[in-house]
Design an enzyme around this catalytic site. Structure first.
Site, mmCIF file in Angstrom:
data_model
loop_
_atom_site.group_PDB
_atom_site.id
_atom_site.type_symbol
_atom_site.label_atom_id
_atom_site.label_comp_id
_atom_site.label_asym_id
_atom_site.label_seq_id
_atom_site.Cartn_x
_atom_site.Cartn_y
_atom_site.Cartn_z
ATOM 1 N N ASP A 183 85.868 5.869 -38.068
ATOM 2 C CA ASP A 183 86.716 6.863 -39.156
ATOM 3 C C ASP A 183 87.478 7.502 -37.741
ATOM 4 O O ASP A 183 88.160 6.942 -37.331
ATOM 5 C CB ASP A 183 85.822 8.280 -39.522
ATOM 6 C CG ASP A 183 86.174 8.993 -40.536
ATOM 7 O OD1 ASP A 183 86.696 8.964 -41.022
ATOM 8 O OD2 ASP A 183 85.521 10.315 -41.452
ATOM 9 N N HIS A 241 87.700 5.473 -51.686
ATOM 10 C CA HIS A 241 88.235 6.902 -51.224
ATOM 11 C C HIS A 241 89.425 6.486 -50.201
ATOM 12 O O HIS A 241 89.838 8.174 -50.144
ATOM 13 C CB HIS A 241 86.889 6.991 -49.825
ATOM 14 C CG HIS A 241 86.674 8.399 -49.352
ATOM 15 N ND1 HIS A 241 87.345 9.429 -49.996
ATOM 16 C CD2 HIS A 241 86.817 8.114 -47.945
ATOM 17 C CE1 HIS A 241 87.379 10.045 -49.318
ATOM 18 N NE2 HIS A 241 87.261 10.130 -47.486
HETATM 19 FE FE1 N7H Z 1 87.623 11.068 -45.643
HETATM 20 N N1 N7H Z 1 83.793 7.566 -44.778
HETATM 21 O O1 N7H Z 1 83.240 7.315 -44.549
HETATM 22 O O2 N7H Z 1 84.152 7.217 -45.716
HETATM 23 N N2 N7H Z 1 87.292 8.169 -45.140
HETATM 24 N N3 N7H Z 1 85.678 10.798 -45.674
HETATM 25 N N4 N7H Z 1 87.709 12.416 -46.747
HETATM 26 N N5 N7H Z 1 89.439 10.685 -45.444
HETATM 27 C C1 N7H Z 1 89.039 7.736 -44.416
HETATM 28 O O3 N7H Z 1 91.608 5.863 -41.351
HETATM 29 C C2 N7H Z 1 84.507 9.690 -45.713
HETATM 30 C C3 N7H Z 1 86.522 13.500 -46.797
HETATM 31 C C4 N7H Z 1 90.277 11.361 -46.056
HETATM 32 O O4 N7H Z 1 95.227 7.559 -44.629
HETATM 33 C C5 N7H Z 1 88.154 6.761 -43.764
HETATM 34 O O5 N7H Z 1 90.086 7.159 -40.448
HETATM 35 C C6 N7H Z 1 82.907 10.750 -45.199
HETATM 36 C C7 N7H Z 1 87.493 14.771 -47.365
HETATM 37 C C8 N7H Z 1 92.156 11.101 -45.561
HETATM 38 O O6 N7H Z 1 93.624 5.965 -45.686
HETATM 39 C C9 N7H Z 1 86.538 6.768 -44.140
HETATM 40 C C10 N7H Z 1 83.561 12.214 -45.636
HETATM 41 C C11 N7H Z 1 88.460 14.575 -47.459
HETATM 42 C C12 N7H Z 1 91.746 9.794 -44.887
HETATM 43 C C13 N7H Z 1 85.933 8.094 -44.828
HETATM 44 C C14 N7H Z 1 84.645 12.062 -45.942
HETATM 45 C C15 N7H Z 1 88.956 12.758 -46.365
HETATM 46 C C16 N7H Z 1 90.224 9.531 -44.987
HETATM 47 C C17 N7H Z 1 88.981 5.775 -43.004
HETATM 48 C C18 N7H Z 1 82.432 12.935 -46.041
HETATM 49 C C19 N7H Z 1 89.078 15.159 -47.713
HETATM 50 C C20 N7H Z 1 93.267 8.811 -45.066
HETATM 51 C C21 N7H Z 1 89.394 5.421 -42.080
HETATM 52 C C22 N7H Z 1 81.294 12.773 -45.134
HETATM 53 C C23 N7H Z 1 89.826 15.890 -49.030
HETATM 54 C C24 N7H Z 1 93.646 7.941 -46.062
HETATM 55 C C25 N7H Z 1 90.344 6.595 -41.448
HETATM 56 C C26 N7H Z 1 95.024 7.116 -46.118
HETATM 57 C C27 N7H Z 1 89.402 8.666 -44.335
HETATM 58 C C28 N7H Z 1 84.756 8.383 -44.926
HETATM 59 C C29 N7H Z 1 85.459 13.307 -45.652
HETATM 60 C C30 N7H Z 1 89.971 12.382 -46.777
HETATM 61 C C31 N7H Z 1 85.446 6.035 -43.709
HETATM 62 C C32 N7H Z 1 81.800 10.279 -45.145
HETATM 63 C C33 N7H Z 1 86.481 16.330 -47.571
HETATM 64 C C34 N7H Z 1 93.133 11.318 -46.160
#
Ligand code: N7H
Length: 487
Positions: free
Chosen positions: A192, A333
């Protein structure tokens, strides 16, 4: 307001643009007791606030120490590093009589008022987050003992625990990165914090066009106010001078039900395309990657759709094909939260970019939980993500991403015009809330692109949160610590 001078990184709080060095972090949510003594105590805190410039030096220092240790064939020494930042809610500003219009309605109303529209069930929020919170102090460190020392020092500055304390504690959340090879990975197991926007004049990143400074910082070029969908200019907005170079922090306390998520992947495992070769993923691993849009290593499925390739973990060299979800589902996501080419010609994504600064909390899944495929009800075993992100405008950034993208089944738009048509991409399987709880396109087989997958379990539960404003360091000193009067 006088002419804006060029951005000075020693004026901006570190977490906003650089990220505090963190393996351990305490979020201390407080309520102010006495305005005057709080201002005095804050004045004593200001020299301890970490700036972007200091955090950059600290990161350089860690990198240099690792390089020389590697050259000399020894383990790098543990350098004591800690950082401190502070941010205020609208109620905190009110208590301090800071009354000039800051220009963000979402911030002003607060997250409790917004919770329902974000899809949260307030009944699942911890009671503390429904109480009046005036601000949050973020303390980070590479080592637990260093964190403890720095945190104690901060509590002392506010006389916490004494009769003349200027703040009371409302809630305290402790974050820590996961152990061993899971370091950097959130609790579902995915790497992440990989995709972050570069910011003009602050940093550069390969394959990333930097966003305007004003997408993250108030008052800088590009801080244009709330942009309706498809409009990147917005109506324009005036900020009070003390708000310049500050940023809004959206904080979410998100519990993750890991055994339930894993059990869902097992129960709905995909058929891995034949012939199956050594190193191919299991059907559950393939489904996990299709839900997130990246493999557990971080490698984007848009580049390597059928098997993980850890050498691509940090690659940002992908934009999605707006006409297809064969390589990556429309609702995955990372596609929902940064749809890249899906919005070409529809206003792009620049004003929606956020800088994410979250950290994990809670212990690893126990054998018993794994066996029962169910999270324990023991509070000490709760785990998840303390999600934090910065932007100059909450309605453009976090709130928009959550409500209009993750929770909106019809987003990205226009996919019903494709051949074959994709009626509704579905909600974001990780953070999306909505009915029906489903998405399409999880199977890489193009003939199955409109096949629905229902999410039978809930695996991310919102337990609280808040909207805060993280002021510049000069503003902290001359407006927040010193008293009323425009900077
Ligand atoms: Fe997310 N996950 O493990 O699935 N997120 N996220 N997120 N997220 C991203 O690029 C995760 C949450 C964004 O530019 C990755 O860092 C989990 C909220 C955005 O490609 C992974 C939770 C919000 C991106 C996860 C969670 C976001 C992103 C890929 C909650 C906003 C960048 C690794 C428990 C409302 C997207 C990375 C891009 C990426 C996970 C929450 C937003 C693995 C588990 C609440 C903008």
């Amino acid at each position: 307001m006088s002419k804006l001078s060029p951005l000075d990184l020693s004026h901006v709080q570190a977490d906003i643009l650089e990220g505090l060095a963190k393996k351990n972090q305490t979020f201390f949510f407080f309520r102010i007791q006495h305005q005057q003594s709080f201002r005095q105590h804050l004045d004593a805190l200001v020299p301890h606030i970490t700036s972007v410039a200091e955090a950059k030096d600290c990161h350089t220092c860690i990198a240099d120490s690792k390089t020389s240790a590697k050259k000399e064939g020894r383990e790098p020494p543990m350098l004591e590093m800690s950082g401190v930042n502070i941010a205020f809610s609208q109620k905190g500003l009110d208590f301090l009589d800071i009354s000039e219009e800051i220009g963000d309605d979402v911030f002003k109303k607060g997250m409790v008022a917004d919770a329902e529209s974000l899809g949260d069930d307030l009944a699942k929020w911890d009671e503390e987050f429904k109480e009046e919170i005036h601000g949050v102090i973020l303390v980070t460190a590479n080592e637990k003992t260093v964190l403890g020392k720095t945190f104690e020092k901060i509590l002392k500055l506010f006389h916490v625990g004494h009769k003349n304390a200027s703040v009371v504690e409302v809630a305290r959340l402790i974050g820590k990165t996961r152990p061993g090879k899971e370091d950097g990975h959130e609790h579902f197991g995915f790497n992440d914090g990989l995709s972050q926007p570069a910011v003009k004049g602050v940093n550069t990143l390969p394959s990333e066009t930097p966003v305007a400074q004003g997408v993250i910082l108030l008052g800088r070029e590009g801080d244009n106010g709330v942009a309706p969908a498809g409009d990147t200019t917005g109506p324009g907005i005036t900020r009070p001078s003390w708000a310049i170079d500050g940023s809004f922090l959206a904080f979410r306390y998100l519990q993750q039900l890991v055994p339930e998520f894993d059990a869902f992947l097992e129960a709905n495992a995909l058929d891995v395309p034949k012939p199956i070769l050594p190193g191919d993923p299991s059907g559950a691993e393939l489904l996990g990657a299709r839900l997130v849009g990246r493999w557990k290593s971080g490698a984007p499925i848009d580049i390597t759709p059928l098997r993980d390739d850890p050498s691509l973990a940090h690659s940002q060299d992908f934009r999605f094909d707006p006409n297809s979800q064969v390589r990556c589902p429309f609702a995955a996501h990372v596609r929902k939260t940064n749809p890249r080419a899906d919005l070409d010609g529809l206003g792009g994504t620049e004003v929606r970019r956020i800088l994410r600064r979250g950290i994990q909390f809670g212990p690893e899944v126990t054998d018993e939980e794994r066996r029962h495929k169910k999270s324990s009800t023991d509070k000490r075993l709760e785990r998840g993500l303390l999600f934090a992100c910065y932007q100059s405008n909450l309605a453009n950034g976090f709130q928009f991403i959550q409500k209009s993208w993750a929770n909106t089944a019809g987003f990205p738009p226009g996919k019903d015009k494709l051949t074959p048509p994709v009626a509704t991409p579905g909600i974001d399987p990780i953070i999306g809330v909505g009915t029906p709880r489903q998405m399409v396109g999880t199977d890489p087989d193009p003939k199955l692109s409109d096949q629905e997958l229902d999410f039978t379990a809930e695996w991310v539960v919102s337990r609280g949160g808040g909207y805060f404003f993280s002021p510049s360091i000069p503003a902290l000193k001359s407006k927040f610590a010193a008293g009323p009067g425009e900077l």
